[in-house]
Design an enzyme around this catalytic site. Structure first.
Site, PDB file in Angstrom:
ATOM      1  N   SER A  50      33.174  17.047  66.507  1.00  0.00           N
ATOM      2  CA  SER A  50      32.418  17.160  65.265  1.00  0.00           C
ATOM      3  C   SER A  50      31.348  16.065  65.209  1.00  0.00           C
ATOM      4  O   SER A  50      30.410  16.092  66.003  1.00  0.00           O
ATOM      5  CB  SER A  50      33.376  17.114  64.073  1.00  0.00           C
ATOM      6  OG  SER A  50      32.748  17.552  62.897  1.00  0.00           O
TER       7      SER A  50
ATOM      8  N   HIS B 221      31.928  23.474  64.678  1.00  0.00           N
ATOM      9  CA  HIS B 221      32.725  24.306  63.751  1.00  0.00           C
ATOM     10  C   HIS B 221      32.020  25.630  63.460  1.00  0.00           C
ATOM     11  O   HIS B 221      31.970  26.100  62.328  1.00  0.00           O
ATOM     12  CB  HIS B 221      32.998  23.540  62.458  1.00  0.00           C
ATOM     13  CG  HIS B 221      33.600  22.194  62.662  1.00  0.00           C
ATOM     14  ND1 HIS B 221      34.740  21.996  63.416  1.00  0.00           N
ATOM     15  CD2 HIS B 221      33.200  20.961  62.241  1.00  0.00           C
ATOM     16  CE1 HIS B 221      35.039  20.702  63.416  1.00  0.00           C
ATOM     17  NE2 HIS B 221      34.118  20.058  62.731  1.00  0.00           N
TER      18      HIS B 221
END
Length: 243
Positions: A134, A170
């Site tokens: 991330s 994501h």
């Protein structure tokens, strides 16, 4: 033993809930360690938790995950101060640097204050494998989409730029990630952008993308580029190897 060439493993994964512990290292982190070429001793992993404020409870969970697999895990905490005046030496003691998720905007600001970017670039060039999830993925690129500023996604463009692309994370689990990336690429805010679903990762040798991998049975990776004739972002799914 350093990796044979500069290597980055940029992901939307790497950790999972443990059976008897809070966390375990999932296949993407194991793959990063494998790529480091270490053998004959315990791998040394440096966890960087700047993006979540160097939470000591989370560091403890990561350390416990390391003990489960017999790795030496250290933490490069920058709150409230770095662990040493020799950050370059500290980083070079490790085989892999793994950067956790959280606020990429805050991470980049804090790293700038402490001059960590050039330290990480030199370590990467010398064979320390860089990786993360991330925020710990976006940081290696020119920029990407982030919720650092609030629930409405924005685009940051001040990444370290080791990889000359944008990055989307994501991609399959947060519904606004894909349209935000497409809009940024179409507008020219981001260049060609490399994206990962949850559980997927991208492996680079130097700045070349060499493989998409996933620690899950599902989930993949994508390239998003601007079609100059139409001004529209176009997406291409990548072949993804299951680890």
């Amino acid at each position: 033993m350093p990796a044979e060439q500069p290597t980055i493993v940029a992901t939307s994964g790497g950790l999972r809930a443990g059976h008897r512990t809070n966390l375990e290292f999932h296949r993407l982190v194991h793959h990063a360690v494998d790529l480091s070429g270490v053998h004959g001793r315990a791998p040394r992993l440096c966890h960087v938790g700047t993006a979540n404020g160097d939470q000591r409870w989370f560091n403890a969970d990561v350390s416990e995950a390391g003990r489960l697999v017999g790795w030496e895990v250290s933490h490069l905490n920058l709150f409230t101060m770095p662990p040493t005046a020799d950050l370059a030496g500290f980083v070079r003691e490790h085989d892999v640097v793994w950067v956790g998720g959280g606020s990429v905007a805050n991470l980049l600001a804090v790293w700038e204050v402490h001059g960590l970017g050039p330290v990480l670039r030199d370590a990467w060039r010398d064979g320390v494998v860089l990786g993360g999830v991330s925020a710990g993925s976006i940081c290696w690129y020119l920029g990407g989409s982030t919720d650092s500023f609030g629930p409405d996604l924005r685009v940051v463009t001040n990444g370290l730029g080791f990889l000359p692309y944008g990055n989307g994370v994501h991609y399959d689990s947060e519904p606004m990630r894909r349209p935000t990336i497409h809009a940024a690429v179409a507008a020219g805010t981001l260049p060609v952008t490399h994206c990962t679903d949850d559980g997927a990762g991208l492996v680079y040798h130097d700045t070349e993308l060499v493989e998409a991998v996933s620690e899950r049975p599902t989930g993949g990776a994508y390239l998003v580029r601007r079609d100059e004739a139409s001004g529209i972002a176009q997406e291409e799914a990548l072949d993804t190897r299951r680890l």
